[in-house]
Write a protein that holds these residues in place. Structure first.
Motif, PDB file in Angstrom:
ATOM      1  N   ALA A 162       1.220   3.229  -2.404  1.00 43.96           N
ATOM      2  CA  ALA A 162       0.420   4.273  -3.051  1.00 43.96           C
ATOM      3  C   ALA A 162      -0.882   4.357  -2.268  1.00 43.96           C
ATOM      4  O   ALA A 162      -1.523   3.345  -2.045  1.00 43.96           O
ATOM      5  CB  ALA A 162       0.133   3.885  -4.496  1.00 43.96           C
ATOM      6  N   ASP A 220      -6.789  -3.183  -7.322  1.00 41.84           N
ATOM      7  CA  ASP A 220      -7.326  -3.753  -6.082  1.00 41.84           C
ATOM      8  C   ASP A 220      -7.570  -5.236  -6.299  1.00 41.84           C
ATOM      9  O   ASP A 220      -7.779  -5.672  -7.436  1.00 41.84           O
ATOM     10  CB  ASP A 220      -8.626  -3.061  -5.663  1.00 41.84           C
ATOM     11  CG  ASP A 220      -8.916  -3.324  -4.190  1.00 41.84           C
ATOM     12  OD1 ASP A 220      -8.370  -2.606  -3.334  1.00 41.84           O
ATOM     13  OD2 ASP A 220      -9.635  -4.294  -3.890  1.00 41.84           O
ATOM     14  N   ARG A 256       0.820  -1.225   0.000  1.00 45.34           N
ATOM     15  CA  ARG A 256       0.000   0.000   0.000  1.00 45.34           C
ATOM     16  C   ARG A 256       0.852   1.274   0.000  1.00 45.34           C
ATOM     17  O   ARG A 256       0.509   2.259   0.660  1.00 45.34           O
ATOM     18  CB  ARG A 256      -0.940   0.026   1.201  1.00 45.34           C
ATOM     19  CG  ARG A 256      -2.089  -0.956   1.119  1.00 45.34           C
ATOM     20  CD  ARG A 256      -3.198  -0.441   0.201  1.00 45.34           C
ATOM     21  NE  ARG A 256      -4.340  -1.324   0.256  1.00 45.34           N
ATOM     22  CZ  ARG A 256      -5.423  -1.092   0.987  1.00 45.34           C
ATOM     23  NH1 ARG A 256      -5.539   0.007   1.675  1.00 45.34           N
ATOM     24  NH2 ARG A 256      -6.407  -1.956   0.990  1.00 45.34           N
ATOM     25  N   ARG A 296      -3.785   6.909   0.457  1.00 44.23           N
ATOM     26  CA  ARG A 296      -4.292   8.168   1.027  1.00 44.23           C
ATOM     27  C   ARG A 296      -3.328   8.923   1.913  1.00 44.23           C
ATOM     28  O   ARG A 296      -3.538  10.109   2.194  1.00 44.23           O
ATOM     29  CB  ARG A 296      -5.573   7.871   1.814  1.00 44.23           C
ATOM     30  CG  ARG A 296      -6.767   7.653   0.915  1.00 44.23           C
ATOM     31  CD  ARG A 296      -7.945   7.122   1.699  1.00 44.23           C
ATOM     32  NE  ARG A 296      -7.598   5.821   2.260  1.00 44.23           N
ATOM     33  CZ  ARG A 296      -8.440   5.014   2.878  1.00 44.23           C
ATOM     34  NH1 ARG A 296      -9.692   5.383   3.050  1.00 44.23           N
ATOM     35  NH2 ARG A 296      -8.049   3.845   3.337  1.00 44.23           N
ATOM     36  N   SER A 348      -4.924 -12.273   2.659  1.00 41.77           N
ATOM     37  CA  SER A 348      -5.049 -11.429   3.849  1.00 41.77           C
ATOM     38  C   SER A 348      -5.828 -12.097   4.979  1.00 41.77           C
ATOM     39  O   SER A 348      -5.606 -11.799   6.138  1.00 41.77           O
ATOM     40  CB  SER A 348      -5.734 -10.116   3.472  1.00 41.77           C
ATOM     41  OG  SER A 348      -5.010  -9.502   2.439  1.00 41.77           O
ATOM     42  N   TYR A 406      -1.551  11.637  -3.913  1.00 39.70           N
ATOM     43  CA  TYR A 406      -2.535  10.593  -4.214  1.00 39.70           C
ATOM     44  C   TYR A 406      -3.946  11.146  -4.025  1.00 39.70           C
ATOM     45  O   TYR A 406      -4.812  10.995  -4.892  1.00 39.70           O
ATOM     46  CB  TYR A 406      -2.326   9.362  -3.304  1.00 39.70           C
ATOM     47  CG  TYR A 406      -3.473   8.349  -3.401  1.00 39.70           C
ATOM     48  CD1 TYR A 406      -3.461   7.348  -4.372  1.00 39.70           C
ATOM     49  CD2 TYR A 406      -4.578   8.408  -2.539  1.00 39.70           C
ATOM     50  CE1 TYR A 406      -4.511   6.431  -4.476  1.00 39.70           C
ATOM     51  CE2 TYR A 406      -5.621   7.505  -2.642  1.00 39.70           C
ATOM     52  CZ  TYR A 406      -5.587   6.514  -3.608  1.00 39.70           C
ATOM     53  OH  TYR A 406      -6.622   5.620  -3.719  1.00 39.70           O
ATOM     54  N   HIS A 428       1.972  -5.420   7.017  1.00 43.20           N
ATOM     55  CA  HIS A 428       0.685  -5.211   6.341  1.00 43.20           C
ATOM     56  C   HIS A 428       0.794  -3.842   5.679  1.00 43.20           C
ATOM     57  O   HIS A 428       1.867  -3.249   5.672  1.00 43.20           O
ATOM     58  CB  HIS A 428      -0.462  -5.311   7.348  1.00 43.20           C
ATOM     59  CG  HIS A 428      -1.790  -5.654   6.729  1.00 43.20           C
ATOM     60  ND1 HIS A 428      -2.952  -5.728   7.458  1.00 43.20           N
ATOM     61  CD2 HIS A 428      -2.140  -5.945   5.454  1.00 43.20           C
ATOM     62  CE1 HIS A 428      -3.969  -6.054   6.657  1.00 43.20           C
ATOM     63  NE2 HIS A 428      -3.494  -6.187   5.433  1.00 43.20           N
ATOM     64  N   ARG A 478      -6.925  11.159  -6.656  1.00 49.29           N
ATOM     65  CA  ARG A 478      -8.110  10.373  -6.259  1.00 49.29           C
ATOM     66  C   ARG A 478      -9.377  11.237  -6.313  1.00 49.29           C
ATOM     67  O   ARG A 478     -10.448  10.747  -6.690  1.00 49.29           O
ATOM     68  CB  ARG A 478      -7.874   9.813  -4.847  1.00 49.29           C
ATOM     69  CG  ARG A 478      -9.022   9.025  -4.240  1.00 49.29           C
ATOM     70  CD  ARG A 478      -9.193   7.685  -4.903  1.00 49.29           C
ATOM     71  NE  ARG A 478     -10.397   7.006  -4.446  1.00 49.29           N
ATOM     72  CZ  ARG A 478     -11.600   7.188  -4.978  1.00 49.29           C
ATOM     73  NH1 ARG A 478     -11.763   8.030  -5.983  1.00 49.29           N
ATOM     74  NH2 ARG A 478     -12.638   6.516  -4.535  1.00 49.29           N
TER      75      ARG A 478
END
Ligand code: CP3
Length: 359
Positions: free
Chosen positions: A38, A86, A36, A40, A217, A45, A333, A49
């Motif tokens: 890339a 995603d 993650r 928020r 996950s 980004y 993670h 977005r």
């Protein structure tokens, strides 16, 4: 055409630290990228977005996906980029209704019975996911030759969790109830997802992905025997099928929160590396996993929010245990939205300046 060896003015250049490490090479300091990376936490980004309402439409707009894939590379000089997409594009391409609600995460029209999932079909997957492959092609053209480009997919069990629960879940009672109570029909769903994921990864590699990662996950919610049947076995089938077509493309597996059952995933015949969550001790991994397979991980993403001396101490502890290789530095993670970008720059510095102690 494979892009393993880039070229610069006709002369072959090295494949870069990340791919070389997966191939067994050792460097004074390990390569680093972040799950993650890339997202928020980066203002640039959020700016891109904000130009598209629907998250899936955003994923399916190649120019925007390319731009946000490149943002963390420009800012931090990481050793690998991961294509912005995603895991839920696969159920979407199979024909299930998928949408994202602001602040609530993913929503899916849940599968409730085997007859219903009989309507899902992988026939149109390569066509529906063409924007993802276009984004990969464009990103690979733009990235420096020494920066690897990762493709990825959700593992069948994790996809089944979202598809049956209809989104995120607290207890996974629906997906587990189906798997335990109706294993024959659950196996059919897993088989469909194995084939869909093989198609998706193959298309990503053919578009220019240098390596691919499988995200399981939610593997950690399964007891041992089911973990074997519904997580490990499908992942190995996928890896073998992808390797049959693209034997030189490394496959990384991320079976999250499986604890000591990580030993089952020590399968160099299938995976080039195992990505470890924060719960796995670096000392244990160095002894039990690393002699057999390259490992990736596993700084707590919240350490990256904390930053400073605490992060420095913890990152150095991981490096001292695993940095002698084969090792790829990563988080346990994904990067969380409240992460200060400066802390990421500091972490990259720590990894690049680590001095192995002579042991
Ligand atoms: O930088 C990267 O890592 C590449 C992009 C990427 C995203 N999702 C973008 C994303 C990757 C590799 C994923 C994988 C993914 N998606 C996983 C596996 C890894 C993990 O986190 O366990 C899972 C389970 C998903 C499903 C998913 N997508 C959830 C649960 C959510 C909501 C949670 C959240 O952070 O909002 C998403 C949305 C999502 N995927 C966002 C991003 C950047 C945030 C949405 C937004 O920016 O509007």
């Amino acid at each position: 055409m494979r892009r393993y060896e880039g070229s610069h003015e006709g002369k072959p250049v090295r494949r870069g630290k990340f791919l070389e490490t997966l191939g067994g090479a050792r460097f004074p300091t390990p390569p680093i990228w972040l799950m993650r990376q890339a997202g928020r936490y980066l203002p640039e980004y959020r700016a891109v977005r904000a130009t598209t309402r629907s998250f899936l439409d955003f994923c399916y707009t190649p120019d925007k996906a390319v731009e946000v894939t490149l943002q963390p590379i420009r800012r931090f000089g990481l050793d690998a980029a991961i294509i912005f997409s995603d895991i839920l594009v696969v159920p979407d391409a199979l024909g299930q209704k998928v949408w994202f609600e602001e602040g609530e995460g993913p929503k899916l029209e849940p599968l409730t019975d085997p007859v219903q999932f009989g309507q899902l079909s992988r026939a149109r997957l390569p066509e529906r996911l063409a924007p993802v492959y276009d984004a990969i092609r464009l990103t690979r053209e733009t990235l420096p030759a020494e920066t690897a480009l990762l493709g990825f997919a959700g593992a069948p069990f994790t996809l089944a969790c979202y598809m049956i629960e209809g989104g995120s879940s607290r207890d996974f009672a629906k997906v587990k109830g189906w798997a335990y109570g109706h294993p024959e029909s659950f196996a059919l769903l897993i088989d469909l997802l194995v084939e869909a994921v093989v198609d998706h990864l193959t298309c990503q590699i053919e578009a220019g992905a240098d390596a691919v990662q499988l995200f399981d996950s939610w593997a950690g919610v399964l007891p041992e025997e089911q973990l074997f049947s519904w997580s490990l076995e499908p992942l190995v089938r996928i890896a073998h099928a992808v390797r049959a077509r693209h034997p030189r493309t490394p496959i990384l597996a991320f079976p999250r929160a499986v604890g000591p059952a990580a030993l089952m995933y020590r399968r160099p015949d299938a995976f080039a590396a195992l990505s470890l969550d924060t719960g796995i001790g670096a000392h244990w991994a160095a002894r039990e996993l690393q002699p057999h397979i390259c490992v990736q991980g596993n700084l707590d993403p919240i350490m990256l929010v904390t930053g400073g001396v605490a992060m420095e101490r913890e990152a150095t502890r991981i490096l001292d245990k695993l940095g002698h290789g084969p090792f790829v530095f990563n988080l346990g993670h994904g990067v969380v939205p409240q992460t200060p970008p400066d802390h990421v720059a500091h972490l990259v510095d720590i990894v690049h300046n680590w001095k192995p102690s002579v042991s």
